[in-house]
Design a protein around this motif. Structure first.
Motif, short mmCIF file in Angstrom:
data_model
loop_
_atom_site.label_atom_id
_atom_site.label_comp_id
_atom_site.label_asym_id
_atom_site.label_seq_id
_atom_site.Cartn_x
_atom_site.Cartn_y
_atom_site.Cartn_z
N VAL A 1 -11.21 -1.96 -3.31
CA VAL A 1 -10.29 -1.49 -2.27
C VAL A 1 -10.68 -0.05 -1.91
N SER B 1 -9.08 2.52 -0.73
CA SER B 1 -8.24 3.62 -1.22
C SER B 1 -8.56 3.92 -2.69
N ASP B 2 -8.81 2.88 -3.49
CA ASP B 2 -9.13 3.09 -4.91
C ASP B 2 -10.44 3.85 -5.07
N ARG C 1 -5.61 0.99 1.98
CA ARG C 1 -5.27 0.01 0.93
C ARG C 1 -5.61 -1.42 1.34
N SER C 2 -5.75 -1.65 2.64
CA SER C 2 -5.99 -3.03 3.11
C SER C 2 -7.47 -3.35 3.29
N SER D 1 -4.10 7.11 -1.22
CA SER D 1 -3.57 5.91 -1.88
C SER D 1 -2.35 5.34 -1.18
N SER D 2 -1.67 6.15 -0.40
CA SER D 2 -0.49 5.65 0.32
C SER D 2 -0.83 5.19 1.75
N ASN D 3 -2.09 5.34 2.15
CA ASN D 3 -2.49 4.94 3.50
C ASN D 3 -2.65 3.42 3.57
N LYS D 4 -1.88 2.83 4.45
CA LYS D 4 -1.84 1.36 4.56
C LYS D 4 -3.21 0.78 4.91
#
Length: 91
Positions: free
Chosen positions: A77, A79-80, A69-70, A63-66
């Motif tokens: 998304v 990461s979700d 998340r993009s 979830s913190s990986n840019k």
């Protein structure tokens, strides 16, 4: 833990006894065994706790990986989706 200690005898195979004695290294082996028993009784199944902790760490990392998340696919998304899948493993 209260200060009063009550002796309790446990019969172990010799190879386990020798490993405990070696692991204690200079400390009394009874202290090492006592700590292990207390940790097991207070924390339950340590394997399951470690597994759950590792999954939580993995979900946090995703979830913190840019990049994760993009990226989005079909309105979701990345990461979700991955965090949801990781959390499903912990059920």
């Amino acid at each position: 833990m209260e200060n009063r200690l009550i002796p309790y005898s446990v019969h172990l195979p010799e190879h386990i006894f020798l490993k405990i004695k070696e692991a204690a290294e200079g400390r009394k082996a009874s202290g090492l065994v006592r700590q292990a028993i207390i940790a097991f009784l207070e924390n339950g199944d340590l394997y399951k706790q470690g597994y759950a902790s590792a999954l939580a760490d993995a979900a946090k990392k995703v979830s913190s990986n840019k990049l994760a998340r993009s990226l989005a696919f079909e309105g979701q998304v990345l990461s979700d989706v991955l965090v949801k899948e990781i959390n499903f493993l912990n059920q």
